[in-house]
Design a protein around this motif. Structure first.
Motif, PDB file in Angstrom:
ATOM      1  N   SER A 238     105.172  -3.987 -40.977  1.00  0.00           N
ATOM      2  CA  SER A 238     106.234  -4.095 -41.977  1.00  0.00           C
ATOM      3  C   SER A 238     107.011  -5.393 -41.827  1.00  0.00           C
ATOM      4  N   SER A 239     107.628  -5.776 -42.937  1.00  0.00           N
ATOM      5  CA  SER A 239     108.559  -6.890 -42.957  1.00  0.00           C
ATOM      6  C   SER A 239     109.920  -6.315 -43.319  1.00  0.00           C
ATOM      7  N   PHE A 240     110.921  -6.637 -42.548  1.00  0.00           N
ATOM      8  CA  PHE A 240     112.256  -6.128 -42.820  1.00  0.00           C
ATOM      9  C   PHE A 240     113.058  -7.104 -43.680  1.00  0.00           C
ATOM     10  N   HIS A 241     112.405  -8.172 -44.115  1.00  0.00           N
ATOM     11  CA  HIS A 241     113.056  -9.155 -44.981  1.00  0.00           C
ATOM     12  C   HIS A 241     113.130  -8.560 -46.379  1.00  0.00           C
ATOM     13  N   GLU A 242     114.313  -8.300 -46.875  1.00  0.00           N
ATOM     14  CA  GLU A 242     114.448  -7.542 -48.126  1.00  0.00           C
ATOM     15  C   GLU A 242     113.853  -8.249 -49.338  1.00  0.00           C
ATOM     16  N   LEU A 243     113.745  -9.566 -49.321  1.00  0.00           N
ATOM     17  CA  LEU A 243     113.187 -10.282 -50.471  1.00  0.00           C
ATOM     18  C   LEU A 243     111.696 -10.589 -50.331  1.00  0.00           C
ATOM     19  N   CYS A 244     111.128 -10.315 -49.171  1.00  0.00           N
ATOM     20  CA  CYS A 244     109.713 -10.631 -48.964  1.00  0.00           C
ATOM     21  C   CYS A 244     109.078  -9.546 -48.107  1.00  0.00           C
ATOM     22  N   ASN A 245     108.677  -8.441 -48.747  1.00  0.00           N
ATOM     23  CA  ASN A 245     108.184  -7.314 -47.966  1.00  0.00           C
ATOM     24  C   ASN A 245     106.930  -6.651 -48.544  1.00  0.00           C
ATOM     25  N   ARG A 246     106.247  -7.340 -49.465  1.00  0.00           N
ATOM     26  CA  ARG A 246     104.979  -6.822 -50.004  1.00  0.00           C
ATOM     27  C   ARG A 246     103.822  -7.505 -49.279  1.00  0.00           C
ATOM     28  N   PRO A 247     102.966  -6.752 -48.603  1.00  0.00           N
ATOM     29  CA  PRO A 247     101.826  -7.392 -47.920  1.00  0.00           C
ATOM     30  C   PRO A 247     100.923  -8.099 -48.928  1.00  0.00           C
ATOM     31  N   SER A 248     100.485  -9.276 -48.567  1.00  0.00           N
ATOM     32  CA  SER A 248      99.577 -10.038 -49.409  1.00  0.00           C
ATOM     33  C   SER A 248      98.181  -9.435 -49.318  1.00  0.00           C
ATOM     34  N   PRO A 249      97.420  -9.419 -50.425  1.00  0.00           N
ATOM     35  CA  PRO A 249      96.031  -8.942 -50.333  1.00  0.00           C
ATOM     36  C   PRO A 249      95.265  -9.766 -49.292  1.00  0.00           C
ATOM     37  N   GLY A 250      94.455  -9.121 -48.515  1.00  0.00           N
ATOM     38  CA  GLY A 250      93.709  -9.835 -47.475  1.00  0.00           C
ATOM     39  C   GLY A 250      94.477  -9.934 -46.168  1.00  0.00           C
TER      40      GLY A 250
ATOM     41  N   TYR B 122     103.289 -12.029 -46.320  1.00  0.00           N
ATOM     42  CA  TYR B 122     103.993 -11.126 -47.225  1.00  0.00           C
ATOM     43  C   TYR B 122     104.425 -11.929 -48.442  1.00  0.00           C
ATOM     44  N   ARG B 123     104.652 -11.216 -49.544  1.00  0.00           N
ATOM     45  CA  ARG B 123     105.099 -11.843 -50.794  1.00  0.00           C
ATOM     46  C   ARG B 123     106.344 -11.134 -51.303  1.00  0.00           C
ATOM     47  N   PRO B 124     107.146 -11.858 -52.092  1.00  0.00           N
ATOM     48  CA  PRO B 124     108.292 -11.188 -52.718  1.00  0.00           C
ATOM     49  C   PRO B 124     107.836 -10.331 -53.904  1.00  0.00           C
ATOM     50  N   GLU B 125     108.656  -9.401 -54.296  1.00  0.00           N
ATOM     51  CA  GLU B 125     108.379  -8.564 -55.469  1.00  0.00           C
ATOM     52  C   GLU B 125     108.225  -9.437 -56.711  1.00  0.00           C
ATOM     53  N   ASN B 126     109.125 -10.403 -56.858  1.00  0.00           N
ATOM     54  CA  ASN B 126     109.094 -11.338 -57.987  1.00  0.00           C
ATOM     55  C   ASN B 126     109.224 -12.758 -57.450  1.00  0.00           C
TER      56      ASN B 126
END
Length: 146
Positions: free
Chosen positions: A102-114, A137-141
């Protein structure tokens, strides 16, 4: 010396005796990696991207004797996590799997594909480390400048 201190000293002496016994050599291994935020989600690390402090990573290793050991690590301020172990040479790591938790960074917490996990054999001699490719990790937007 109290009983607790006495037991601690005896335990340390036992560990030293085991590693100094004939035919038993100590082996030290280390696994390192980074966790980054791909701000624009373009699958390349650029100047807009940054490391993630406090990201959680799990490392699962199988030893030469077949024992499974599980480690948990968190990234430091430079986005680097480290797992290290000293054990008898006969028990050294054979193969490992590192994966982001997990990433606890609230703006960047979506795992990148791969970025699901990386399997590797551990062939490094004692005292050397294995470097794992970065987890992303990637941000939601993505920001408008992307």
């Amino acid at each position: 010396m109290d009983l607790r201190t006495n037991n601690l000293v005896l335990g340390l002496l036992l560990i030293v005796a085991i590693f100094r016994a004939p035919g038993v050599g100590a082996w030290t291994g280390e696994i390192r990696g980074r966790v980054v935020c791909d701000v624009c989600g373009d699958s390349s690390i650029g100047p807009e991207d940054h490391v993630l402090e406090g990201a959680e990573v799990a490392v699962l290793c199988i030893t030469k004797s077949g024992e499974v050991v599980n480690y948990q690590a968190f990234t430091n301020s430079k986005g680097v996590y480290t797992v290290a172990e000293t054990m008898p040479e006969s028990e050294r790591w054979d193969a490992c799997l590192a994966r982001p938790i997990s990433s606890f960074h609230e703006l960047c917490n979506r795992p990148s594909p791969g970025s699901a996990g990386i399997k590797f054999t551990y062939k490094r001699p004692s005292g050397y480390f294995h470097n794992v490719k970065p987890f992303v990790y990637r941000p939601e937007n993505s920001p408008s400048y992307c």
